[in-house]
Design a protein around this motif. Structure first.
Motif, PDB file in Angstrom:
ATOM      1  N   PRO A   1      43.471  40.251  41.179  1.00 54.11           N
ATOM      2  CA  PRO A   1      44.787  40.898  41.127  1.00 54.11           C
ATOM      3  C   PRO A   1      45.863  39.836  40.929  1.00 54.11           C
ATOM      4  O   PRO A   1      45.814  38.789  41.573  1.00 54.11           O
ATOM      5  N   GLU A   2      46.791  40.115  40.037  1.00 57.45           N
ATOM      6  CA  GLU A   2      47.790  39.101  39.699  1.00 57.45           C
ATOM      7  C   GLU A   2      49.187  39.589  40.006  1.00 57.45           C
ATOM      8  O   GLU A   2      49.515  40.752  39.766  1.00 57.45           O
TER       9      GLU A   2
ATOM     10  N   SER B   1      37.617  42.409  39.790  1.00 56.90           N
ATOM     11  CA  SER B   1      38.433  41.370  40.426  1.00 56.90           C
ATOM     12  C   SER B   1      37.733  40.029  40.467  1.00 56.90           C
ATOM     13  O   SER B   1      38.387  38.999  40.582  1.00 56.90           O
TER      14      SER B   1
ATOM     15  N   LEU C   1      38.847  38.966  36.979  1.00 62.53           N
ATOM     16  CA  LEU C   1      40.299  39.072  36.810  1.00 62.53           C
ATOM     17  C   LEU C   1      40.926  39.439  38.149  1.00 62.53           C
ATOM     18  O   LEU C   1      41.160  40.608  38.414  1.00 62.53           O
TER      19      LEU C   1
END
Lengths: 61, 234
Positions: free
Chosen positions: B126-127, B121, B124
């Motif tokens: 959380p989307e 995370s 990247l």
């Protein structure tokens, strides 16, 4: 006939532990990869797992 | 020794069966609780983001679970199976290091959280649906590389025999972030920044609880089962 007692060589025991652990790891990795990462052509798996992948912070879409 | 070879397989099967039972229980308990948190905290955010996404992408001809019961039950199943997968890894680690009990389990659970949530995370986050991001395959590769590198790094730091191992471990922890996660050319998001932020916070909280439960249940059950007369080989 040789009788096996609890006092088998320690090296034998530790190698005994490797196999069950490795089997568990293999199965675990297979589950995680197929659920979290596999992209199927019809998007069935992807769409079914969609919300879970998003909330577990796996790359999705 | 012929006898040893046979006994070898017997122990292997017996211990593996225990792992499977432990992981199933830990996974289902943690997965169910994760789904509850997800239902109340996360799902509304995903729905809100999808509402924004709808007019943009009108290409959904593929099968999708129907909103409501079908979608929720799939999420519960997914979370439980994921929990089982993670619990299998955790149980194997506990067993290899001869660790057991709730407290040890909690520590391993936190390590799992670091490996599978915190570290990936960082690069990247959380989307929500509808957020621009780099090529999927690149992100998945970086995610997996980060998880593996962090797992190796943590075990070298905690279990390394000497300073060299520990320094190497720290390097493995840092390496994925030096390489950097694949990023999109331009940042854009359909959902508001506030919604995104909420999503990140709730995901972090939810997954933290998920991992601690997996750890505690796995460690506790491992102790319980090895206390029986058919205890684990040590």
């Amino acid at each position: 006939m040789k009788t096996l007692t609890a006092t088998a060589a320690p090296s034998t025991i530790s190698s005994v532990k490797i196999l069950p652990a490795l089997s568990a790891i293999t199965l675990g990795v297979a589950i995680i990869l197929s659920l979290g990462f596999m992209q199927d052509s019809g998007n069935y798996l992807h769409n079914a797992a969609h919300d879970g992948r998003h909330s577990a912070a796996f790359p999705c879409h | 020794m012929v006898v040893t070879a046979r006994r070898f397989l017997v122990i292997k099967m017996r211990d593996f069966r225990k792992f499977a039972i432990i992981s199933l229980i830990a996974g289902v308990v943690a997965g169910f609780l994760l789904s509850l948190g997800q239902h109340y905290l996360i799902q509304p955010l995903i729905f809100a983001a999808e509402q924004l996404e709808m007019p943009v992408h009108e290409h959904h001809h593929d099968w999708q679970p129907e909103d409501g019961f079908q979608r929720h039950s799939l999420t519960v199943i997914f979370n439980s199976l994921m929990g089982c997968g993670f619990a299998l890894l955790l149980t194997a680690g506990l067993y290899l290091k001869n660790h057991q009990g709730y407290l040890r389990g909690l520590m391993w659970g936190f390590a799992g959280y670091a490996v599978f949530f915190i570290a990936p995370s960082l690069g990247l986050p959380p989307e929500l649906p509808g957020t621009a991001s780099a090529e999927l395959l690149n992100r998945q590769t970086w995610w997996l590389f980060t998880a593996i590198s962090t797992a190796c790094g943590l075990s070298a730091v905690f279990f390394g025999k000497n300073r060299t191992f520990q320094i190497g471990g720290v390097m493995l922890l840092v390496l994925p972030h030096l390489i950097g996660a694949p990023q999109p050319d331009t940042f854009s998001s359909l959902a508001s920044e506030e919604l995104q932020q909420q999503f990140v916070i709730f995901s972090a909280l939810n997954n933290g609880i998920f991992w601690l439960i997996i750890g505690a249940v796995s460690g506790g059950l491992l102790r319980k089962l090895s206390a029986n007369n058919t205890g684990f080989s040590s």
